[in-house]
Design an enzyme around this catalytic site. Structure first.
Site, PDB file in Angstrom:
ATOM      1  N   ASP A  99     -23.628  46.983-118.749  1.00 21.80           N
ATOM      2  CA  ASP A  99     -24.520  46.063-118.031  1.00 21.80           C
ATOM      3  C   ASP A  99     -24.575  44.673-118.634  1.00 21.80           C
ATOM      4  OD1 ASP A  99     -26.386  48.944-117.551  1.00 21.80           O
ATOM      5  OD2 ASP A  99     -25.579  47.738-115.918  1.00 21.80           O
ATOM      6  N   HIS A 156     -31.631  52.111-117.307  1.00 16.33           N
ATOM      7  CA  HIS A 156     -30.401  52.663-116.730  1.00 16.33           C
ATOM      8  C   HIS A 156     -29.717  51.554-115.923  1.00 16.33           C
ATOM      9  CE1 HIS A 156     -27.551  55.528-115.319  1.00 16.33           C
ATOM     10  NE2 HIS A 156     -28.292  56.292-114.537  1.00 16.33           N
ATOM     11  N   HIS A 208     -26.374  52.446-126.175  1.00 19.56           N
ATOM     12  CA  HIS A 208     -25.948  53.498-125.244  1.00 19.56           C
ATOM     13  C   HIS A 208     -26.175  54.845-125.912  1.00 19.56           C
ATOM     14  CE1 HIS A 208     -23.591  55.701-122.299  1.00 19.56           C
ATOM     15  NE2 HIS A 208     -23.685  54.629-121.553  1.00 19.56           N
TER      16      HIS A 208
HETATM   17  C1  SDX Z   1     -26.475  52.561-118.399  1.00 23.67           C
HETATM   18  O1  SDX Z   1     -26.023  57.269-119.759  1.00 23.67           O
HETATM   19  C2  SDX Z   1     -25.123  56.508-119.201  1.00 23.67           C
HETATM   20  O2  SDX Z   1     -23.945  56.793-119.168  1.00 23.67           O
HETATM   21  C3  SDX Z   1     -25.697  55.254-118.577  1.00 23.67           C
HETATM   22  C4  SDX Z   1     -24.683  54.251-118.049  1.00 23.67           C
HETATM   23  C5  SDX Z   1     -23.894  54.812-116.894  1.00 23.67           C
HETATM   24  O3  SDX Z   1     -22.773  54.344-116.651  1.00 23.67           O
HETATM   25  O4  SDX Z   1     -24.483  55.653-116.142  1.00 23.67           O
HETATM   26  O5  SDX Z   1     -23.753  53.887-119.069  1.00 23.67           O
HETATM   27  C6  SDX Z   1     -25.360  52.994-117.525  1.00 23.67           C
HETATM   28  O6  SDX Z   1     -27.584  52.984-118.184  1.00 23.67           O
HETATM   29  C7  SDX Z   1     -26.164  51.672-119.589  1.00 23.67           C
HETATM   30  C8  SDX Z   1     -27.443  51.400-120.453  1.00 23.67           C
HETATM   31  C9  SDX Z   1     -28.195  50.238-119.780  1.00 23.67           C
HETATM   32  N1  SDX Z   1     -29.544  50.074-120.495  1.00 23.67           N
HETATM   33  C10 SDX Z   1     -29.787  49.032-121.254  1.00 23.67           C
HETATM   34  O7  SDX Z   1     -28.950  48.175-121.571  1.00 23.67           O
HETATM   35  C11 SDX Z   1     -31.244  48.957-121.734  1.00 23.67           C
HETATM   36  C12 SDX Z   1     -31.272  48.661-123.224  1.00 23.67           C
HETATM   37  N2  SDX Z   1     -30.731  49.847-123.932  1.00 23.67           N
HETATM   38  C13 SDX Z   1     -31.675  50.799-124.458  1.00 23.67           C
HETATM   39  O8  SDX Z   1     -32.845  50.975-123.729  1.00 23.67           O
HETATM   40  C14 SDX Z   1     -31.013  52.050-125.023  1.00 23.67           C
HETATM   41  O9  SDX Z   1     -29.981  51.628-125.809  1.00 23.67           O
HETATM   42  C15 SDX Z   1     -30.538  53.130-124.089  1.00 23.67           C
HETATM   43  C16 SDX Z   1     -31.594  53.586-123.154  1.00 23.67           C
HETATM   44  C17 SDX Z   1     -29.346  52.667-123.309  1.00 23.67           C
HETATM   45  C18 SDX Z   1     -30.103  54.318-124.952  1.00 23.67           C
HETATM   46  O10 SDX Z   1     -31.236  54.735-125.616  1.00 23.67           O
HETATM   47  P1  SDX Z   1     -31.203  55.997-126.608  1.00 23.67           P
HETATM   48  O11 SDX Z   1     -29.850  56.556-126.741  1.00 23.67           O
HETATM   49  O12 SDX Z   1     -32.297  56.920-126.181  1.00 23.67           O
HETATM   50  O13 SDX Z   1     -31.504  55.352-127.969  1.00 23.67           O
HETATM   51  P2  SDX Z   1     -32.959  55.189-128.563  1.00 23.67           P
HETATM   52  O14 SDX Z   1     -33.849  54.599-127.505  1.00 23.67           O
HETATM   53  O15 SDX Z   1     -33.348  56.477-129.188  1.00 23.67           O
HETATM   54  O16 SDX Z   1     -32.731  54.056-129.665  1.00 23.67           O
HETATM   55  C19 SDX Z   1     -32.323  54.377-130.969  1.00 23.67           C
HETATM   56  C20 SDX Z   1     -32.822  53.201-131.806  1.00 23.67           C
HETATM   57  C21 SDX Z   1     -34.307  52.925-131.635  1.00 23.67           C
HETATM   58  O17 SDX Z   1     -34.718  52.221-132.803  1.00 23.67           O
HETATM   59  P3  SDX Z   1     -35.622  53.016-133.912  1.00 23.67           P
HETATM   60  O18 SDX Z   1     -36.760  53.686-133.139  1.00 23.67           O
HETATM   61  O19 SDX Z   1     -34.667  54.028-134.513  1.00 23.67           O
HETATM   62  O20 SDX Z   1     -36.083  51.967-134.876  1.00 23.67           O
HETATM   63  O21 SDX Z   1     -32.168  51.990-131.365  1.00 23.67           O
HETATM   64  C22 SDX Z   1     -33.158  51.105-130.837  1.00 23.67           C
HETATM   65  C23 SDX Z   1     -34.380  51.936-130.516  1.00 23.67           C
HETATM   66  O22 SDX Z   1     -35.537  51.126-130.556  1.00 23.67           O
HETATM   67  N3  SDX Z   1     -32.559  50.539-129.639  1.00 23.67           N
HETATM   68  C24 SDX Z   1     -32.617  49.262-129.322  1.00 23.67           C
HETATM   69  C25 SDX Z   1     -31.893  49.145-128.141  1.00 23.67           C
HETATM   70  N4  SDX Z   1     -31.438  50.347-127.764  1.00 23.67           N
HETATM   71  C26 SDX Z   1     -31.868  51.211-128.705  1.00 23.67           C
HETATM   72  N5  SDX Z   1     -33.200  48.217-129.941  1.00 23.67           N
HETATM   73  C27 SDX Z   1     -33.063  47.022-129.336  1.00 23.67           C
HETATM   74  N6  SDX Z   1     -32.376  46.819-128.194  1.00 23.67           N
HETATM   75  C28 SDX Z   1     -31.780  47.857-127.566  1.00 23.67           C
HETATM   76  N7  SDX Z   1     -31.097  47.667-126.462  1.00 23.67           N
END
Ligand code: SDX
Length: 436
Positions: free
Chosen positions: A362, A267, A306
């Site tokens: 971010d 997050h 996201h």
């Molecule tokens: C913020 O919710 C909000 O609005 C949050 C926010 C706000 O203003 O409050 O926008 C602020 O939190 C922004 C996000 C910051 N986090 C990161 O940058 C961390 C990296 N991102 C991930 O951890 C992820 O993208 C999330 C947590 C942001 C979202 O995760 P989801 O929607 O639960 O997606 P998921 O984990 O189910 O991923 C779907 C697929 C998976 O691959 P498969 O299992 O299908 O093979 O995408 C992959 C994940 O492994 N994946 C990533 C990835 N994010 C998702 N792979 C590599 N790098 C990534 N960053």
């Protein structure tokens, strides 16, 4: 067109009509669908709330496919370009853009709530020199509830308003003090002649000069960053704010809980992790091999992806522009080249395109903060300052919503059926036998 769902329960061949309301069905309406007499009835099951609306809200609208973000109906691009952060804070908290008189009164009120009680400063002194600023921020915001016990009267509009003004005014002061504490510098008192962000810079960076002179371009860039981070509908930390607030806990401990959620690396903690990732990559020519590691499942691309935005995060576009404003003053952050190369390659790579992973808010904010002189462990605190406004707007809406009550989800129980009690002398025997 009938706004209903017809459900046939194949267990009983019974038909049910369930009303559709604003694109949703009330999961309580599913409870009448029972397998037989005495059955509890159907529940919805939705881990991580992937497809569950927890509330009705008029604060922020996001269209993840179109990359749209609006606060109270106004496009984020227009607010970032034309407003100050406190102007947008007023909009989020009170629903309308302020008139000139309203804005002046609001700025004056917030400005006169920037001081913190001297005992709160002493509370901060108790942290180790190397305590993480986010841990200090969360704890100190919670400690404010001991200074303002009247904050527990959450249904008193005047007291609610007073605590919101206190929090909006004090979070930059607490944030700055955590930073000064980590450097062993004396705290700098607020300067009421400075704007919200210039005063924050004053409390961070004033040394022995008689009056701090904030660079106007940097102050404006920070103001824009605060606007972009102010609210984001039902994100993880907003959900915590609503959930903790639903027990009628006071807004200080509720904001502290929300900030705790924000501190997680998935997050708000991601901006700090982005800098660590760029440091680990080290140079443009190593980006490709790093991405191969991520695609092989070794870690995530921090600052990418996201839950809602599946094309691009509109905030990331604006931050890139603001970053260039900062680099005009500070000089380009060498990590920017690595970040731009990483974005370029990732946006062409099928692994990321297929998973609809794009830079989020971010990805570039950390590079900008570092260029402005912030340490990475302060980045999430910088996120928490403006997001305090969003948390308070969500909290206030929840408190005023007649439909809301204490949040208490249900579960699907998958544990043991009833078991006879096991005297201590007979425990472990089974585990030992099953282990053999
Ligand atoms: C913020 O919710 C909000 O609005 C949050 C926010 C706000 O203003 O409050 O926008 C602020 O939190 C922004 C996000 C910051 N986090 C990161 O940058 C961390 C990296 N991102 C991930 O951890 C992820 O993208 C999330 C947590 C942001 C979202 O995760 P989801 O929607 O639960 O997606 P998921 O984990 O189910 O991923 C779907 C697929 C998976 O691959 P498969 O299992 O299908 O093979 O995408 C992959 C994940 O492994 N994946 C990533 C990835 N994010 C998702 N792979 C590599 N790098 C990534 N960053």
């Amino acid at each position: 067109m009938k706004e209903t769902l017809t459900i046939i329960d194949n267990r009983t061949d019974l038909r049910y009509e369930v009303p559709i309301h604003q694109g949703t069905v009330r999961t309580m309406d599913l409870r009448k669908i029972q397998a037989g007499p005495g059955d509890f009835g159907l529940m919805g099951y939705d881990p991580a709330f992937m497809n569950t609306a927890s509330c009705q809200s008029a604060i922020t609208f996001i269209d993840g496919d179109k990359g749209i973000l609006r606060y109270r109906g106004y496009a984020i691009e227009h607010l970032a370009e034309k407003c100050s952060f406190l102007e947008v804070a007023y909009l989020l908290l009170f629903g309308e853009l302020p008139t000139a008189a309203e804005l002046n009164a609001w700025v004056d009120t917030v400005t006169h709530h920037t001081m913190i009680h001297e005992t709160t400063k002493k509370f901060l002194e108790g942290f180790r020199y190397d305590a993480h600023p986010m841990g200090m921020f969360i704890s100190t915001v919670a400690a404010l509830s001991t200074v303002y016990p009247e904050a527990r009267n959450v249904h008193d509009p005047a007291l609610r308003h007073l605590q919101m003004c206190r929090l909006v005014g004090k979070v930059p002061t607490i944030a700055a003090y955590t930073y000064r504490h980590s450097l062993g510098y004396p705290y700098v008192y607020p300067d009421n002649e400075l704007s919200y962000t210039a005063n924050f810079m004053n409390m961070l960076w004033k040394m022995v000069e008689p009056k701090y002179q904030a660079n106007a371009q940097l102050a404006r860039a920070l103001d824009i960053l605060f606007i972009l981070h102010a609210d984001h509908e039902q994100n993880c930390s907003a959900n915590v704010m609503r959930s903790v607030g639903s027990s009628q806990a006071d807004p200080f401990v509720s904001v502290a809980a929300a900030a705790a959620a924000l501190s997680g690396p998935l997050h708000g903690g991601a901006n700090e992790e982005v800098l660590r990732m760029l440091d680990e990559i080290g140079s443009k020519d190593k980006v490709w091999s790093y991405l191969e590691q991520v695609k092989a499942g070794h870690g995530k691309l921090m600052g990418f992806g996201h839950r809602i935005y599946k094309n691009y995060d509109p905030r990331a576009q604006i931050i890139k522009w603001a970053a260039n404003q900062v680099f005009e003053v500070t000089g380009r952050n060498p990590k920017l080249e690595i970040a731009l190369e990483l974005e370029r390659i990732a946006l062409e790579d099928d692994y990321f395109v297929k998973r609809r992973l794009y830079p989020n808010v971010d990805f570039y904010s950390g590079i900008m903060y570092q260029a402005m002189g912030f340490q990475p462990d302060l980045f999430t605190v910088l996120f928490a300052i403006p997001r305090t406004v969003g948390w308070l707007a969500q909290w206030q809406e929840m408190v005023q919503d007649p439909e809301q009550k204490i949040a208490r989800p249900r579960q699907v129980y998958i544990g043991s059926e009833q078991r006879d009690f096991l005297p201590i002398e007979r425990r472990g025997v089974r585990a030992a036998s099953s282990a053999t």
